[in-house]
Design a protein around this motif. Structure first.
Motif, PDB file in Angstrom:
ATOM      1  N   LEU A  79     -38.028  25.569  -2.591  1.00 55.37           N
ATOM      2  CA  LEU A  79     -36.952  26.086  -1.749  1.00 55.37           C
ATOM      3  C   LEU A  79     -35.880  26.674  -2.650  1.00 55.37           C
ATOM      4  O   LEU A  79     -35.462  26.050  -3.628  1.00 55.37           O
ATOM      5  CB  LEU A  79     -36.348  24.971  -0.903  1.00 55.37           C
ATOM      6  N   THR A  80     -35.417  27.869  -2.328  1.00 52.50           N
ATOM      7  CA  THR A  80     -34.452  28.522  -3.201  1.00 52.50           C
ATOM      8  C   THR A  80     -33.608  29.521  -2.443  1.00 52.50           C
ATOM      9  O   THR A  80     -34.051  30.085  -1.441  1.00 52.50           O
ATOM     10  CB  THR A  80     -35.171  29.241  -4.361  1.00 52.50           C
ATOM     11  N   VAL A  81     -32.398  29.728  -2.917  1.00 58.64           N
ATOM     12  CA  VAL A  81     -31.570  30.820  -2.415  1.00 58.64           C
ATOM     13  C   VAL A  81     -31.737  32.034  -3.310  1.00 58.64           C
ATOM     14  O   VAL A  81     -31.179  33.083  -3.059  1.00 58.64           O
ATOM     15  CB  VAL A  81     -30.078  30.418  -2.366  1.00 58.64           C
ATOM     16  N   LYS A  82     -32.506  31.885  -4.354  1.00 59.78           N
ATOM     17  CA  LYS A  82     -32.733  32.979  -5.300  1.00 59.78           C
ATOM     18  C   LYS A  82     -33.818  33.903  -4.764  1.00 59.78           C
ATOM     19  O   LYS A  82     -34.825  33.464  -4.258  1.00 59.78           O
ATOM     20  CB  LYS A  82     -33.149  32.429  -6.666  1.00 59.78           C
ATOM     21  N   SER A  83     -33.604  35.203  -4.925  1.00 63.98           N
ATOM     22  CA  SER A  83     -34.588  36.158  -4.425  1.00 63.98           C
ATOM     23  C   SER A  83     -35.062  37.140  -5.482  1.00 63.98           C
ATOM     24  O   SER A  83     -35.982  37.904  -5.245  1.00 63.98           O
ATOM     25  CB  SER A  83     -33.989  36.961  -3.248  1.00 63.98           C
ATOM     26  N   ALA A  84     -34.433  37.115  -6.670  1.00 65.05           N
ATOM     27  CA  ALA A  84     -34.818  38.057  -7.714  1.00 65.05           C
ATOM     28  C   ALA A  84     -36.249  37.793  -8.168  1.00 65.05           C
ATOM     29  O   ALA A  84     -36.679  36.647  -8.252  1.00 65.05           O
ATOM     30  CB  ALA A  84     -33.864  37.946  -8.907  1.00 65.05           C
ATOM     31  N   VAL A  85     -36.969  38.874  -8.471  1.00 64.02           N
ATOM     32  CA  VAL A  85     -38.368  38.750  -8.896  1.00 64.02           C
ATOM     33  C   VAL A  85     -38.488  37.894 -10.143  1.00 64.02           C
ATOM     34  O   VAL A  85     -39.383  37.054 -10.255  1.00 64.02           O
ATOM     35  CB  VAL A  85     -38.980  40.149  -9.136  1.00 64.02           C
ATOM     36  N   ASP A  86     -37.564  38.073 -11.107  1.00 65.62           N
ATOM     37  CA  ASP A  86     -37.633  37.304 -12.349  1.00 65.62           C
ATOM     38  C   ASP A  86     -37.501  35.816 -12.092  1.00 65.62           C
ATOM     39  O   ASP A  86     -38.167  34.999 -12.732  1.00 65.62           O
ATOM     40  CB  ASP A  86     -36.536  37.757 -13.321  1.00 65.62           C
ATOM     41  N   GLU A  87     -36.633  35.448 -11.148  1.00 69.20           N
ATOM     42  CA  GLU A  87     -36.449  34.035 -10.847  1.00 69.20           C
ATOM     43  C   GLU A  87     -37.693  33.461 -10.178  1.00 69.20           C
ATOM     44  O   GLU A  87     -38.119  32.342 -10.467  1.00 69.20           O
ATOM     45  CB  GLU A  87     -35.222  33.837  -9.948  1.00 69.20           C
ATOM     46  N   ASP A  98     -45.726  28.293  -4.046  1.00 68.88           N
ATOM     47  CA  ASP A  98     -45.179  29.206  -3.050  1.00 68.88           C
ATOM     48  C   ASP A  98     -43.671  29.039  -2.999  1.00 68.88           C
ATOM     49  O   ASP A  98     -43.129  28.050  -3.499  1.00 68.88           O
ATOM     50  CB  ASP A  98     -45.796  28.928  -1.669  1.00 68.88           C
ATOM     51  N   TYR A  99     -42.992  30.034  -2.404  1.00 60.85           N
ATOM     52  CA  TYR A  99     -41.549  30.039  -2.278  1.00 60.85           C
ATOM     53  C   TYR A  99     -41.146  30.133  -0.823  1.00 60.85           C
ATOM     54  O   TYR A  99     -41.827  30.766  -0.014  1.00 60.85           O
ATOM     55  CB  TYR A  99     -40.972  31.269  -2.981  1.00 60.85           C
ATOM     56  N   LEU A 100     -40.003  29.535  -0.501  1.00 65.26           N
ATOM     57  CA  LEU A 100     -39.389  29.708   0.811  1.00 65.26           C
ATOM     58  C   LEU A 100     -37.896  29.837   0.574  1.00 65.26           C
ATOM     59  O   LEU A 100     -37.256  28.923   0.053  1.00 65.26           O
ATOM     60  CB  LEU A 100     -39.698  28.515   1.722  1.00 65.26           C
ATOM     61  N   ALA A 101     -37.348  31.009   0.925  1.00 60.05           N
ATOM     62  CA  ALA A 101     -35.938  31.276   0.667  1.00 60.05           C
ATOM     63  C   ALA A 101     -35.065  30.701   1.774  1.00 60.05           C
ATOM     64  O   ALA A 101     -35.396  30.781   2.957  1.00 60.05           O
ATOM     65  CB  ALA A 101     -35.708  32.786   0.544  1.00 60.05           C
ATOM     66  N   LYS A 102     -33.967  30.088   1.376  1.00 64.36           N
ATOM     67  CA  LYS A 102     -32.986  29.576   2.329  1.00 64.36           C
ATOM     68  C   LYS A 102     -32.082  30.716   2.797  1.00 64.36           C
ATOM     69  O   LYS A 102     -31.750  31.603   2.005  1.00 64.36           O
ATOM     70  CB  LYS A 102     -32.121  28.491   1.682  1.00 64.36           C
TER      71      LYS A 102
END
Length: 226
Positions: A79-87, A98-102
């Protein structure tokens, strides 16, 4: 019934996820900081981990890396608020699946979990092969010409990273950021020494790969098409 560990310091969000997932039939446990979460992972077996990026104490990235380096193979949803590709790349390199953006909808959370739990354990982390060199990320095992090569944790992580990005040049600083992100005493010399050790343990004569030094730029796993 799948057993899930939530590692999230936002108490309100943690409670919402717990109530939602328990209503869907999952067994759910939680931790509110990285150290507590990692301790639970060391002593208990989980089918899936929901891991927040920003945690007090150990970060989500550090928890993920420690878990993978110790042989943990449960899928991880970060879970992350980060959306940059590098992050995102940094998290995936650390071992997240997998990622899930807050902020997110709980229905989307359920859908992501179902998708991760459907993956066969053997294919969650693909085996990497170049010539006679085979690396199994799940089993934390490397073989060369069928014989197992014993590598230290950081040697394994460095080799895995290079094998995942063949023919790409990475500076010593970039490798430090990916393989030694939480170790303040790491240096370009640390990277050089680990590269030298890998070359000694894994000869490349007659193989379609070599661990090369690109002077002035860094290092790469050079893979030739066969």
């Amino acid at each position: 019934m799948a057993k899930i560990l939530i590692i999230e310091d936002d108490h309100r969000l943690c409670e919402l996820m717990q109530d939602w997932l328990r209503a869907e039939g999952y067994l759910v446990e939680f931790a509110t900081d990285g150290s507590d979460g990692l301790e639970k992972l060391q002593f208990y077996k989980y089918d899936l981990i929901i891991l927040d990026w920003n945690l007090p104490g150990l970060s989500g990235i550090e928890v993920c890396q420690h878990f993978r380096e110790s042989g943990g193979d449960a899928p991880i949803l970060m879970l992350t608020v980060k959306s940059a590709v590098d992050e995102k790349t940094k998290g995936l390199d650390a071992g997240a699946d997998d990622y899930l953006a807050k902020p997110f909808h709980l229905k989307e959370l359920s859908a992501r979990l179902r998708a991760l739990l459907r993956r066969p354990a053997a294919t969650q982390r693909n085996i990497l092969t170049y010539g006679d060199l085979v690396l199994d990320p799940t089993g934390r095992k490397v073989t060369f010409k069928g014989d197992e090569i014993k590598l230290k944790a950081k040697e394994f992580s460095l080799l895995e990273f290079l094998m995942r990005y063949p023919n790409e040049v990475f500076s010593a600083e970039a490798l430090m950021d990916r393989v030694w992100p939480s170790e303040s005493d790491a240096s370009p010399e640390t990277v050089r020494i680990h590269i030298m050790r890998l070359r000694k343990r894994i000869p490349d004569q007659g193989q379609p790969f070599s661990i090369r030094t690109v002077h002035g730029s860094g290092y790469k796993l050079e893979v030739n098409s066969q």
